[in-house]
Design a protein around this motif. Structure first.
Motif, PDB file in Angstrom:
ATOM      1  N   CYS A 196       0.819  -1.214   0.000  1.00  0.00           N
ATOM      2  CA  CYS A 196       0.000   0.000   0.000  1.00  0.00           C
ATOM      3  C   CYS A 196       0.854   1.266   0.000  1.00  0.00           C
ATOM      4  O   CYS A 196       0.384   2.331  -0.422  1.00  0.00           O
ATOM      5  CB  CYS A 196      -0.943  -0.015   1.196  1.00  0.00           C
ATOM      6  SG  CYS A 196      -2.284  -1.211   1.016  1.00  0.00           S
ATOM      7  N   ALA A 197       2.105   1.158   0.456  1.00  0.00           N
ATOM      8  CA  ALA A 197       3.013   2.300   0.324  1.00  0.00           C
ATOM      9  C   ALA A 197       3.268   2.599  -1.149  1.00  0.00           C
ATOM     10  O   ALA A 197       3.260   3.764  -1.578  1.00  0.00           O
ATOM     11  CB  ALA A 197       4.328   2.000   1.039  1.00  0.00           C
ATOM     12  N   LEU A 198       3.485   1.556  -1.964  1.00  0.00           N
ATOM     13  CA  LEU A 198       3.674   1.748  -3.405  1.00  0.00           C
ATOM     14  C   LEU A 198       2.404   2.315  -4.048  1.00  0.00           C
ATOM     15  O   LEU A 198       2.473   3.194  -4.911  1.00  0.00           O
ATOM     16  CB  LEU A 198       4.047   0.418  -4.050  1.00  0.00           C
ATOM     17  CG  LEU A 198       5.406  -0.171  -3.638  1.00  0.00           C
ATOM     18  CD1 LEU A 198       5.593  -1.547  -4.281  1.00  0.00           C
ATOM     19  CD2 LEU A 198       6.537   0.769  -4.034  1.00  0.00           C
ATOM     20  N   ILE A 199       1.253   1.813  -3.613  1.00  0.00           N
ATOM     21  CA  ILE A 199      -0.011   2.325  -4.148  1.00  0.00           C
ATOM     22  C   ILE A 199      -0.180   3.797  -3.795  1.00  0.00           C
ATOM     23  O   ILE A 199      -0.611   4.607  -4.623  1.00  0.00           O
ATOM     24  CB  ILE A 199      -1.191   1.498  -3.596  1.00  0.00           C
ATOM     25  CG1 ILE A 199      -1.120   0.054  -4.103  1.00  0.00           C
ATOM     26  CG2 ILE A 199      -2.532   2.133  -3.993  1.00  0.00           C
ATOM     27  CD1 ILE A 199      -2.130  -0.865  -3.451  1.00  0.00           C
ATOM     28  N   ALA A 200       0.187   4.162  -2.560  1.00  0.00           N
ATOM     29  CA  ALA A 200       0.051   5.557  -2.124  1.00  0.00           C
ATOM     30  C   ALA A 200       0.948   6.483  -2.932  1.00  0.00           C
ATOM     31  O   ALA A 200       0.545   7.607  -3.289  1.00  0.00           O
ATOM     32  CB  ALA A 200       0.376   5.665  -0.634  1.00  0.00           C
ATOM     33  N   LEU A 201       2.177   6.040  -3.213  1.00  0.00           N
ATOM     34  CA  LEU A 201       3.070   6.870  -4.025  1.00  0.00           C
ATOM     35  C   LEU A 201       2.494   7.053  -5.422  1.00  0.00           C
ATOM     36  O   LEU A 201       2.617   8.138  -6.025  1.00  0.00           O
ATOM     37  CB  LEU A 201       4.451   6.218  -4.101  1.00  0.00           C
ATOM     38  CG  LEU A 201       5.221   6.114  -2.778  1.00  0.00           C
ATOM     39  CD1 LEU A 201       6.553   5.420  -2.987  1.00  0.00           C
ATOM     40  CD2 LEU A 201       5.425   7.492  -2.162  1.00  0.00           C
TER      41      LEU A 201
END
Length: 431
Positions: A196-201
């Motif tokens: 979800c960190a990658l999705i947020a970026l």
């Protein structure tokens, strides 16, 4: 650089919809649900000793997360909400770079502290150490999305984390043997957060700029260090007060007091979510010299949260619907003995929230830090009276009295600033 008028600045900033605060509260609710679910699943698959080690490790992680928020995320919502779209894109890359930069020393400190406490490194500690950087980035990205008026996307992101961890938990419980379930459950939670960190970026369309991150940390140290001191003093005082009370009136009474505070946990969803969502709006209002609107926003926020706290306090004090006794079981009689002063303390604290977020919106973190240090000293002094009494009730009322002093001091600082600030004063934005 030519000076823009307030109207021109407003046209260059991303709009913050009125629903942003509601989405922010919803996002915080989902985030807390995700962590709560992790705790419940680990409790079910672990031995009492392993669960105890897990809770201590997670306490360390939450402390590290709080420091990262104080250094970067809180400063973002205070200072960057007033920037125009182009400036925000640069500033957010730098802020993400700052988060990535501090993740390394924070991870090392986390690892060293865990090794010093336990004498060795457990599997759960290593898992969180490896995942710490992406987990901190995901949290920072949440704050950035809320700052630009996209709390809805932050809600979707945390909902994706919840769904992914549910899938991971189901797979672990179905396929894994009993020997390593605790580690695999924590790993499923961490992997979901990293994804979800990658999705947020991707949602932000921005990625960390490490060199710019170092510049960002230097430029914003005037706010970040007071924020860290305030966070650590508040957290440290709360833990020290609990230890003092345990030594003074006994572990059982202290457990009941702690249980009373735990029942107010749902209020944290409202206070944290609302605080995250309205600080950017307050920063813009103070930046543009709209003092009356800023003060009105603070009062409305205080009234909403204090009203919710008072209502919950009444329900718990009179044990309506048997909520307290059902949730705390045998601990309830001890918690019920101090529920009234705890309810008063939490309501006073809730009304103080309006002034605290106002001081943040005005970039006056150092003032709220000074008040917090005073309250920490008073709380510890009041807790010391537990050695002179056999009942916790006087100490609980003393803590409520301390919070009443805090309410006055927080609001006094904000009102003085509003009165002494020229109508067209602007708080400097920094990139």
């Amino acid at each position: 650089m030519p000076i823009m008028t307030s109207v021109q600045a407003d046209e260059r900033r991303p709009a913050i919809p009125r629903s942003n605060a509601l989405w922010g509260v919803g996002d915080q609710a989902v985030s807390m649900a995700s962590n709560f679910l992790l705790t419940v699943i680990v409790a079910r698959v672990s031995s009492p000793r392993d669960f105890g080690l897990f809770t201590l490790t997670m306490a360390g992680f939450i402390l590290v997360l709080g420091v990262a928020r104080a250094v970067v995320s809180e400063i973002v919502i205070i200072r960057h909400a007033v920037l125009d779209i182009d400036e925000q894109q640069v500033a957010y890359r730098q802020a993400l770079g700052a988060t990535a930069a501090i993740a390394v020393p924070l991870a090392v400190i986390f690892l060293a502290a865990e090794a010093a406490i336990f004498g060795s490194l457990g599997s759960v500690t290593v898992i969180i150490f490896v995942a710490l950087a992406p987990l901190l980035l995901q949290d920072a990205a949440r704050f950035l999305l809320i700052t630009v008026g996209q709390a809805r996307l932050a809600f979707y992101n945390d909902m994706a984390w919840l769904v992914l961890e549910l899938v991971g938990f189901a797979a672990v419980l179905e396929l894994a043997g009993h020997g390593r379930q605790t580690e695999l459950v924590v790993a499923a939670w961490a992997v979901a957060g990293a994804a979800c960190a990658l999705i947020a970026l991707r949602q932000l369309r921005s990625f960390p700029h490490l060199a710019g991150g170092a510049h960002w940390l230097r430029r914003n140290a005037d706010l970040s260090w007071p924020a860290v001191v305030e966070f650590l003093s508040g957290q440290g005082a709360a833990q020290l007060v609990l230890f003092i009370v345990s030594a003074g009136v006994g572990v059982e009474a202290a457990g009941g007091w702690r249980g009373a505070f735990v029942l107010f946990g749902p209020l944290g969803v409202l206070t944290t979510g609302l605080g995250m969502a309205i600080v950017p709006a307050l920063a813009r209002q103070f930046h543009d010299g709209d003092r009356s609107s800023a003060l009105r926003t603070c009062l409305v926020a205080a009234a909403v949260v204090a009203g919710a706290s008072a209502l919950l306090g009444l329900v718990l004090t009179f044990n309506l619907f048997s909520i307290g006794s059902e949730l705390l079981g045998k601990t309830w009689p001890l918690a019920a003995a101090v529920m009234a002063p705890v309810a008063v303390q939490k309501t006073l604290e809730a009304f103080s929230l309006g002034a605290v977020v106002g001081l943040r919106g005005a970039s006056l973190v150092s003032r709220s830090m000074r008040v917090r240090l005073v309250l920490a000293a008073l709380s510890i002094a009041v807790a010391s009276f537990s050695f002179a009494t056999t009942s916790l009730r006087p100490v609980a009322w003393g803590q409520a009295a301390v919070m009443s002093i805090g309410l006055v001091l927080f609001w006094l600082q904000l009102v003085r600033h509003v009165r002494n600030t020229p109508a067209k004063h602007r708080v400097a934005g920094r990139t």
